[in-house]
Design a protein around this motif. Structure first.
Motif, PDB file in Angstrom:
ATOM      1  N   VAL A   1      45.875  22.690  61.967  1.00  0.00           N
ATOM      2  CA  VAL A   1      46.027  21.548  62.885  1.00  0.00           C
ATOM      3  C   VAL A   1      45.160  20.379  62.434  1.00  0.00           C
ATOM      4  O   VAL A   1      45.610  19.234  62.376  1.00  0.00           O
ATOM      5  N   ALA A   2      43.895  20.681  62.093  1.00  0.00           N
ATOM      6  CA  ALA A   2      42.943  19.630  61.700  1.00  0.00           C
ATOM      7  C   ALA A   2      43.371  18.917  60.427  1.00  0.00           C
ATOM      8  O   ALA A   2      43.111  17.718  60.252  1.00  0.00           O
TER       9      ALA A   2
ATOM     10  N   ALA B   1      41.893  15.850  65.977  1.00  0.00           N
ATOM     11  CA  ALA B   1      41.904  17.163  66.635  1.00  0.00           C
ATOM     12  C   ALA B   1      40.510  17.792  66.651  1.00  0.00           C
ATOM     13  O   ALA B   1      39.810  17.789  65.634  1.00  0.00           O
ATOM     14  N   THR B   2      40.125  18.340  67.811  1.00  0.00           N
ATOM     15  CA  THR B   2      38.865  19.078  67.971  1.00  0.00           C
ATOM     16  C   THR B   2      39.177  20.418  68.624  1.00  0.00           C
ATOM     17  O   THR B   2      40.018  20.492  69.521  1.00  0.00           O
ATOM     18  N   LEU B   3      38.483  21.468  68.187  1.00  0.00           N
ATOM     19  CA  LEU B   3      38.646  22.795  68.786  1.00  0.00           C
ATOM     20  C   LEU B   3      37.430  23.109  69.653  1.00  0.00           C
ATOM     21  O   LEU B   3      36.292  23.000  69.200  1.00  0.00           O
ATOM     22  N   LEU B   4      37.682  23.519  70.896  1.00  0.00           N
ATOM     23  CA  LEU B   4      36.625  23.899  71.825  1.00  0.00           C
ATOM     24  C   LEU B   4      36.801  25.370  72.199  1.00  0.00           C
ATOM     25  O   LEU B   4      37.840  25.759  72.746  1.00  0.00           O
ATOM     26  N   ILE B   5      35.794  26.200  71.872  1.00  0.00           N
ATOM     27  CA  ILE B   5      35.811  27.621  72.237  1.00  0.00           C
ATOM     28  C   ILE B   5      34.714  27.853  73.274  1.00  0.00           C
ATOM     29  O   ILE B   5      33.541  27.594  73.016  1.00  0.00           O
TER      30      ILE B   5
ATOM     31  N   ASN C   1      31.411  28.023  57.588  1.00  0.00           N
ATOM     32  CA  ASN C   1      32.154  27.920  56.320  1.00  0.00           C
ATOM     33  C   ASN C   1      33.537  27.281  56.487  1.00  0.00           C
ATOM     34  O   ASN C   1      34.330  27.281  55.563  1.00  0.00           O
ATOM     35  N   HIS C   2      33.803  26.776  57.669  1.00  0.00           N
ATOM     36  CA  HIS C   2      35.126  26.204  57.951  1.00  0.00           C
ATOM     37  C   HIS C   2      35.205  24.783  57.394  1.00  0.00           C
ATOM     38  O   HIS C   2      34.253  24.012  57.533  1.00  0.00           O
TER      39      HIS C   2
ATOM     40  N   ARG D   1      34.343  19.545  63.583  1.00  0.00           N
ATOM     41  CA  ARG D   1      35.256  19.314  64.710  1.00  0.00           C
ATOM     42  C   ARG D   1      35.497  20.587  65.522  1.00  0.00           C
ATOM     43  O   ARG D   1      36.490  20.720  66.218  1.00  0.00           O
ATOM     44  N   ILE D   2      34.556  21.537  65.407  1.00  0.00           N
ATOM     45  CA  ILE D   2      34.647  22.786  66.177  1.00  0.00           C
ATOM     46  C   ILE D   2      33.418  22.886  67.079  1.00  0.00           C
ATOM     47  O   ILE D   2      32.286  22.760  66.613  1.00  0.00           O
ATOM     48  N   ILE D   3      33.655  23.097  68.369  1.00  0.00           N
ATOM     49  CA  ILE D   3      32.564  23.228  69.338  1.00  0.00           C
ATOM     50  C   ILE D   3      32.560  24.650  69.887  1.00  0.00           C
ATOM     51  O   ILE D   3      33.536  25.084  70.507  1.00  0.00           O
ATOM     52  N   LEU D   4      31.465  25.387  69.607  1.00  0.00           N
ATOM     53  CA  LEU D   4      31.270  26.689  70.236  1.00  0.00           C
ATOM     54  C   LEU D   4      30.353  26.448  71.432  1.00  0.00           C
ATOM     55  O   LEU D   4      29.142  26.294  71.283  1.00  0.00           O
ATOM     56  N   TYR D   5      30.926  26.400  72.619  1.00  0.00           N
ATOM     57  CA  TYR D   5      30.177  25.949  73.787  1.00  0.00           C
ATOM     58  C   TYR D   5      29.291  27.034  74.385  1.00  0.00           C
ATOM     59  O   TYR D   5      28.234  26.764  74.941  1.00  0.00           O
TER      60      TYR D   5
END
Length: 371
Positions: A216-217, A223-227, A243-244, A249-253
């Motif tokens: 997607v990114a 695009a942002t991913l929120l987990i 390593n992504h 653009r990835i948030i581990l909340y």
């Protein structure tokens, strides 16, 4: 004697923030305390949140040793608690025929009404499950399941009653105020926010979710991913994120007590689980008016009308295409969702489902008196 409360013990092998934990607390809080004396017998770990909610809602909480760390101590403590408590009903929550152990202990402790409640459609240790299943089916007096799939696999087709995972459906209505607040807090005001809420473990398949987001990114710069969530695979997922190619653009909340605000903040909900019983998060997400892209391993009962089903056995690119082609809902559509789908949503409202549970308990006691 007539005014004595019905003594119910709900049993769970641990009481962390999980789907089963949420269901137990929702029902525990909703049951009429003038009629029921409710105790939760739970193995460690026990979430502080649940300890607090038990204190505030007149629920007795008995902590047992960890079943994973000290199984013998766990089961001895369970037997002692059941023997001492003189319960009218034991309501055992689990995923497999391993519940036979707790139910046998309940039987030996003299509890005549024993409920086995299935919350999933498979389990990690299939060998032990299959071995115990014939005996397991002789030791409960009532079989419940969160959905058709979860019941069929554990009890056999039609040999159970479906008790939906009840919750306060009105809490999850879309809120523009919550959306703006969370998006501002996360710094994603103008992003396409792809969301996921769930326990971080092998079942929920977050590794595959990260692969999907990679596709997607690559196609969408915004695009942002929120987990949102925690779990046993958290460190593994953190390492994968490091390593992504799109880690920025990835948030581990982590954990939240306010999932409803996060649903409002999201644009699409993605849920690529390997298996499930009946995941309440998918109901919550849809009530918030979120379009959902979901693994086809999950029961269709959860579809209120806004699920795009995808296979987890295909390339993540197929999911990317589904996510980017999905129709976004306007603010007005999201606000109106609960009204437009009320008939289906009411089936899961705790005010309705707790009446069903009350009837189940009452019928069990009447039947037992006759027997």
């Amino acid at each position: 004697m007539k005014d004595e409360k019905i003594k119910v013990a709900m049993v769970t092998n641990h009481f962390g923030i999980t789907g089963i934990g949420t269901v137990i607390m929702n029902y525990g809080k909703a049951l009429d305390k003038s009629k029921y004396d409710l105790t939760i017998l739970a193995g460690q770990p026990i979430a502080e949140k649940y300890e607090k909610e038990c204190r505030e809602n007149g629920i007795n909480l008995v902590a047992l040793p960890s079943r994973h760390g000290s199984p013998m101590k766990h089961y001895i403590a369970l037997w002692r608690a059941l023997k001492k408590g003189h319960y009218d009903i034991v309501h055992d929550h689990g995923n497999s025929s391993m519940m036979a152990v707790e139910l046998t202990i309940a039987k030996l402790a003299g509890v005549k009404n024993r409920i086995a409640h299935s919350h999933n459609s498979t389990c990690p240790n299939m060998r032990v499950h299959r071995l115990l299943n014939p005996y397991f089916r002789t030791v409960y007096t009532k079989a419940l399941a969160c959905g058709q799939l979860a019941g069929d696999w554990l009890f056999g087709e039609g040999n159970f009653e479906v008790l939906p995972n009840g919750f306060h459906t009105e809490y999850f209505v879309f809120s523009k105020e919550s959306r703006d607040a969370i998006r501002s807090k996360l710094g994603v005001e103008n992003q396409l926010l792809i969301g996921h809420i769930g326990r971080i473990n092998e079942q929920k398949n977050q590794e595959y979710l990260l692969d999907i987001f990679g596709e997607v990114a690559a196609m969408r710069n915004d695009a942002t991913l929120l987990i949102v969530g925690t779990g046993p695979d958290e460190e593994k997922i953190k390492a994968r994120v490091q390593n992504h190619p799109y880690k920025d653009r990835i948030i581990l909340y982590g954990e939240t007590d306010n999932p409803m605000a996060f649903y409002s903040a999201m644009d699409v909900f993605v849920f690529p689980s390997r298996y499930e019983g009946l995941p309440v998060v998918l109901l919550e997400a849809q009530i918030s008016g979120l379009p959902c892209v979901v693994s086809d391993k999950i029961t269709r009962e959860v579809d209120l009308g806004d699920i795009n089903w995808q296979s987890i056995d295909v390339t993540p690119r197929k999911w990317e295409s589904a996510i980017l082609n999905i129709k976004q809902h306007s603010e007005q559509e999201r606000n109106a969702y609960i009204r437009n789908h009320l008939a289906k949503i009411e089936r899961y409202d705790i005010n309705n489902t707790v009446k069903q549970l009350d009837e189940i308990y009452t019928d069990l006691l009447i039947k037992n008196k006759k027997d």
